[in-house]
Write an enzyme that holds these catalytic residues in place. Sequence first.
Site, PDB file in Angstrom:
ATOM      1  N   ASP A  27       7.895  -3.337  -0.367  1.00 11.90           N
ATOM      2  CA  ASP A  27       6.783  -2.390  -0.420  1.00 11.90           C
ATOM      3  C   ASP A  27       5.518  -3.143  -0.777  1.00 11.90           C
ATOM      4  OD1 ASP A  27       8.740  -0.569   0.065  1.00 11.90           O
ATOM      5  OD2 ASP A  27       8.460   0.599  -1.775  1.00 11.90           O
ATOM      6  N   ASP A  45      10.066  12.163   4.277  1.00 16.34           N
ATOM      7  CA  ASP A  45      10.027  12.052   2.816  1.00 16.34           C
ATOM      8  C   ASP A  45       9.978  13.456   2.244  1.00 16.34           C
ATOM      9  OD1 ASP A  45       9.718   9.329   3.393  1.00 16.34           O
ATOM     10  OD2 ASP A  45       7.539   9.503   3.397  1.00 16.34           O
TER      11      ASP A  45
END
Length: 239
Positions: free
Chosen positions: A8, A129
């Site tokens: 990330d 998500d």
Amino acid sequence: MILYPAIDLKDGQCVRLLHGEMDKATVFGNDPAAQAAKFQAAGCDWLHLVDLNGAFAGAPVNAAAVEAILSRVTVPCQLGGGIRDMATIEGWLSKGLSRVILGTVAVENPALVREAAAAFPGKVAVGIDARNGRVATKGWAEETDILVTDLAQSFEDAGVAAIIYTDILRDGAMQGPNIKATEALARAVTIPVIASGGVASLADLTALRDTGVIAGAISGRALYDGAIDLAEALKALAA
């Protein structure tokens, strides 16, 4: 089941967020390409990359870091975050990315997902998500009333390569993945489902695998913290 080590990216660094909140970032390294090389050396088959700044900005922000990773490794990489138009999709794929992940745009412009999946077979995934079963967008900052399963099923005939399902409340918390919800989603669609969020141990990975329907799992913090040894996990999953 494929294990995807996660990198990330925030401000050019390797980080992990807690529950997707940018102000709760833990920095794990200043050289994402070196980290990618370590994961490759351990034997991974894929890498999962996220441009966190891009997810909020709506356009690529950590492009230099992603390009450095692509030039350093030979394993296929998938990328999500800030990919919201065809030009960006084409640009990333032309630079050697193996798969783009479309999240926010899958809600706001589903026609683009269909167009991209048709133009680039096998190279377009949908990132879903969710908090409490409902889809969140724009770097998880905005919640919708759309149910995860409804969104996933709407792309059944689009040629999407995979669905990356993230339980936001589990992400970065090291409390285990939401196996029940992920398995339910995998059984509700024919598109391969990749689990993300909360994977904290080898036991979590084997539990996901043992559902028999989950195609992959993404792990970040557990690999950086040493809770999961990547080489050991890959060996166990292969067996």
